[in-house]
Design a protein around this motif. Structure first.
Motif, short mmCIF file in Angstrom:
data_model
loop_
_atom_site.label_atom_id
_atom_site.label_comp_id
_atom_site.label_asym_id
_atom_site.label_seq_id
_atom_site.Cartn_x
_atom_site.Cartn_y
_atom_site.Cartn_z
N PHE A 687 30.44 41.10 44.95
CA PHE A 687 30.99 39.86 45.50
C PHE A 687 32.12 39.33 44.63
O PHE A 687 33.15 38.88 45.14
N ASP A 688 31.94 39.36 43.31
CA ASP A 688 32.98 38.84 42.42
C ASP A 688 33.12 39.69 41.16
O ASP A 688 33.59 39.22 40.13
N ASP A 689 32.71 40.98 41.24
CA ASP A 689 32.73 41.80 40.04
C ASP A 689 34.13 42.21 39.61
O ASP A 689 34.31 42.73 38.51
N GLN A 690 35.14 41.95 40.45
CA GLN A 690 36.52 42.25 40.06
C GLN A 690 37.30 41.02 39.63
O GLN A 690 38.51 41.10 39.38
N ALA A 691 36.64 39.87 39.52
CA ALA A 691 37.35 38.62 39.24
C ALA A 691 38.09 38.67 37.92
O ALA A 691 39.26 38.25 37.83
N ASN A 692 37.45 39.16 36.87
CA ASN A 692 38.12 39.19 35.57
C ASN A 692 39.25 40.21 35.55
O ASN A 692 40.31 39.97 34.94
N ARG A 693 39.02 41.37 36.18
CA ARG A 693 40.11 42.36 36.29
C ARG A 693 41.29 41.76 37.04
O ARG A 693 42.46 41.95 36.67
N THR A 698 44.08 43.89 35.19
CA THR A 698 43.54 45.16 34.69
C THR A 698 43.09 46.01 35.87
O THR A 698 41.98 45.82 36.40
N LEU A 699 43.94 46.92 36.31
CA LEU A 699 43.61 47.75 37.46
C LEU A 699 42.58 48.80 37.08
O LEU A 699 42.53 49.26 35.95
N ARG A 700 41.74 49.19 38.04
CA ARG A 700 40.71 50.19 37.79
C ARG A 700 41.14 51.53 38.39
O ARG A 700 41.73 51.58 39.47
N PRO A 701 40.85 52.64 37.73
CA PRO A 701 41.19 53.95 38.30
C PRO A 701 40.43 54.18 39.60
O PRO A 701 39.27 53.80 39.75
N VAL A 702 41.10 54.81 40.55
CA VAL A 702 40.51 55.09 41.86
C VAL A 702 39.98 56.51 41.89
O VAL A 702 40.74 57.46 41.67
N PRO A 703 38.69 56.72 42.16
CA PRO A 703 38.18 58.09 42.33
C PRO A 703 38.47 58.58 43.75
O PRO A 703 37.95 58.03 44.73
#
Length: 735
Positions: A687-693, A698-703
């Motif tokens: 729900f909000d686990d990407q808020a800090n990124r 801070t982008l996350r790598p896409v698998p």
């Protein structure tokens, strides 16, 4: 579908296993969720993949899907009552269910199969999730997909037809007044985007790079990967409820849409008279009857029951009549080709070269979006919207033209080779920030003088100035250097405005009270590096000042038919800039007890629940965000809606889904982040686990291959998720 009827009987009978039998698609589809909760869907056929794609969207946020179709079908008043009546009528001027059903029957077999799979996927989700209670749409039909066939934010219908004049014309004036207030004095985030493509000659690796940065309302799209054994292999963001990736990339090509300034909606004022006992409109020497259609809407009463409201709508050959003005009736013309739009939206996701993309685009059913494109073969391009009517240059189509003069009528559409574009420019880059195409590729941009004036109405904006300054030159970009460019904190708007307000302050008499009152604020702004940052006090003051400038100067710009950026740069008086700064200092003092406040203490991201209309609370945790509105030239945009009773600024739009793609020889490498998280369920860990990124960029790598996770079929229980973790950087307003 027999499986659906059986499912409903089983649920109604309360059998031990009420889970319905799966439709044929389900066994051909697998879904795997990655660490961010993103669905990676595979189907044997394209239709199977569509079934899985929309099913996974419904798992994440069915309410947003339903709302989008209530709006698109003109049925929102069935849920929200009288307040949505006029928006529904506006929609139904163009969206006729009978016409959509006929268009569905005319569609090619491949397209009908996709629409059938789309409806089956949503219906299967509802059948297997009896605890989900739709507000109105308990059954989806394949033709409904045509009602919402283009994924941009704020469609042409919303932009082209104001509600209050529509309500007044059709006999119930004033009911929509609260929806029709001008935005001229309010700082509204441009509903647009940034797109940047870097060609091989400006890429450090020699591989093309693409920056995908839509500026939309938060939680507007779902991030997904969708593959099939028929060659579909696409990743990106799909607007909730649609079965095509709207912003994204496949193995060979990526695309980013930005809202365009092209004139694609025109108004025609027609002369009306009673002839032969009936109202007619003049078309040259002839008096023609209006095309009449009865539209019946259902409106929710306060007690929950529905009441029908019927209207007789009128249209000329230009389009529906939307208001009366100066003793004439105004008809509006815009794109209305849902079948072609849906086909184009799907086919471009399978295009692997520029030529293939253009073949799909030749349907000319994209009216409002520029495209920034990058391909693995090294091609980069700026493309203009393909729906551009040909007009007589003698007339000013930025205002209503004489619709009774046949010379004003549209004369077909421009061919694609007649539109502005920049393909493989020598500059090595293309970009668009909702500014004019005349700066899309630096010195290699198309020239305004070569095109009709109606190709652009936006002109330049601070984001365009900012991006051009960073892209010009010979610098070579790595993928992460492009990411850093897109989060560059410089704000050109204030670099332009601060010297002017300093000049105004210098001109004040030595003993003037205003000179003494603003001495310290002017000094702070003058000494500022014009960059946003969490600890910056000048950024906070500048943001309040910008709001005050919009309130004072926005209505003047609108009255003069000029853009706010042009007006503030060239027409605003220095004294008005100074008065706006005085307003800003007073507002900050009233709200925060002083005007020296760090930006991160008041500029916040907060997601409390999954409501369509979010609410905010200063007492609840939120995440500080360093970037600001794109109106100031911030490429990373964060637009806020001031909330009554709350001191902090809470973001509601701007950067939403963000992606960076590098087209390497071994396939694309990608990094993304979305505002908040993938799920609309507050109980979900996503729900909000990407808020800090999101807040830090801070982008996350896409698998893209070999995604770790448990595979499941639509209708099976979704594999369990880890318990939700609260964002560690969250604190209350002012923290």
């Amino acid at each position: 579908m027999r499986w659906w009827a059986g499912a409903m009987m089983a649920v109604a009978a309360g059998t031990a296993d009420a889970r319905p039998p799966a439709p044929p698609y389900a066994d051909a589809v697998t879904i795997v969720r990655d660490d961010a909760g993103i669905a990676h869907i595979h189907g044997r056929s394209d239709a199977d993949a569509v079934f899985g794609m929309i099913y996974a969207q419904a798992e994440d946020d069915f309410p947003r899907i339903e709302r989008n179709y209530l709006v698109a079908l003109g049925r929102l008043a069935e849920v929200e009552g009288e307040s949505a009546l006029w928006a529904d009528l506006r929609q139904r001027l163009f969206v006729d269910p009978a016409a959509l059903q006929a268009a569905y029957r005319r569609s090619p077999d491949w397209s009908r199969r996709l629409m059938q799979a789309w409806a089956a996927g949503l219906n299967h989700y509802l059948a297997t999730h009896p605890a989900v209670r739709p507000q109105r749409l308990t059954r989806f039909e394949p033709w409904m997909a045509l009602a919402f066939s283009e994924g941009s934010i704020g469609g042409d219908i919303e932009r082209g037809v104001a509600l209050d004049p529509l309500a007044a014309f059709y006999g119930h004036g004033g009911a929509a007044a609260q929806l029709a207030a001008s935005d001229a004095g309010r700082m509204v985030e441009p509903k647009g985007s940034n797109g940047i493509a870097i060609g091989p000659q400006r890429s450090a690796s020699g591989h093309p790079l693409l920056w995908i940065n839509p500026h939309t309302s938060f939680f507007f799209r779902s991030e997904q990967q969708v593959r099939s054994d028929q060659g579909l292999d696409v990743y990106g963001a799909a607007t909730w409820g649609q079965y095509f990736i709207y912003q994204g990339f496949n193995r060979r090509l990526g695309w980013m849409h930005t809202s365009s300034g092209v004139d694609n909606i025109d108004e025609f004022a027609v002369e009306v008279a009673r002839r032969g006992g009936a109202l007619r409109w003049r078309d040259g020497a002839q008096w023609r009857p209006f095309v009449q259609r009865t539209v019946t809407l259902q409106v929710r009463r306060p007690d929950g029951t529905l009441a029908p409201r019927s209207f007789t709508t009128l249209a000329t050959r230009h389009g529906p009549v939307i208001r009366a003005e100066n003793d004439r009736w105004i008809a509006v013309a815009m794109l209305n080709a849902p079948q072609a739009a849906l086909e184009q939206s799907w086919l471009r996701t399978k295009a692997t070269t520029l030529d293939a993309y253009l073949r799909a685009s030749d349907r000319k059913a994209n009216s409002s979006n520029n495209t920034i494109l990058a391909a693995a073969d090294g091609t980069i391009a700026y493309l203009h919207p393909q729906f551009v009517p040909v007009r007589d240059a003698r007339f000013d189509y930025t205002r209503p033209v004489d619709g009774s003069d046949p010379a004003t009528a549209w004369r077909g559409l421009h061919r694609l080779n007649e539109l502005p574009q920049a393909v493989r420019p020598a500059s090595g880059w293309v970009m668009n920030t909702n500014n004019a195409p005349w700066g899309a590729a630096g010195a290699d941009s198309p020239r305004a003088a070569a095109f009709p004036a109606y190709m652009d109405q936006f002109g330049e904006n601070p984001r365009g100035i900012h991006a051009t300054a960073l892209l010009n030159g010979t610098r070579k970009f790595t993928a992460m250097a492009l990411r850093d460019l897109a989060f560059d904190p410089f704000l050109p708007f204030f670099d332009q405005q601060i010297p002017a307000v300093r000049r105004a302050w210098d001109a004040l008499p030595a003993g003037a009270p205003l000179r003494a009152r603003l001495a310290a604020p002017v000094a702070m702004l003058s000494g500022w590096d014009r960059r946003w940052g969490l600890e910056s006090q000048p950024m906070s003051l500048a943001a309040y000042w910008g709001e005050a400038l919009w309130r004072r100067e926005g209505p003047k710009a609108e009255a003069a038919h000029r853009t706010i950026f042009d007006w503030l740069a060239n027409a605003t008086a220095d004294a008005d800039r100074l008065a706006a700064l005085d307003d800003a200092v007073a507002a900050m003092t009233a709200e925060h007890g002083g005007w020296r406040v760090a930006w991160g203490r008041i500029n916040r991201f907060q997601r409390l629940d999954g409501a369509i209309r979010p609410h905010f609370d200063d007492r609840r945790p939120s995440v500080p965000v360093p970037f600001t509105t794109g109106n100031f030239g911030s490429l990373a945009a964060f637009s806020v809606e001031r909330q009554p009773g709350q001191r902090c600024f809470y973001g509601t739009s701007g950067n939403s889904f963000v992606a960076l793609v590098e087209f390497a020889p071994d396939g694309p490498h990608a990094w993304t982040v979305s505002a908040g998280g993938q799920s609309g369920d507050p109980a979900s860990p996503h729900f909000d686990d990407q808020a800090n990124r999101y807040a830090s960029g801070t982008l996350r790598p896409v698998p893209l291959d070999g995604v770790a996770g448990v595979a499941y079929h639509p209708g099976q229980p979704r594999p369990g998720e880890a318990p939700r973790r609260i964002a560690t950087a969250a604190s209350a307003c002012g923290g």
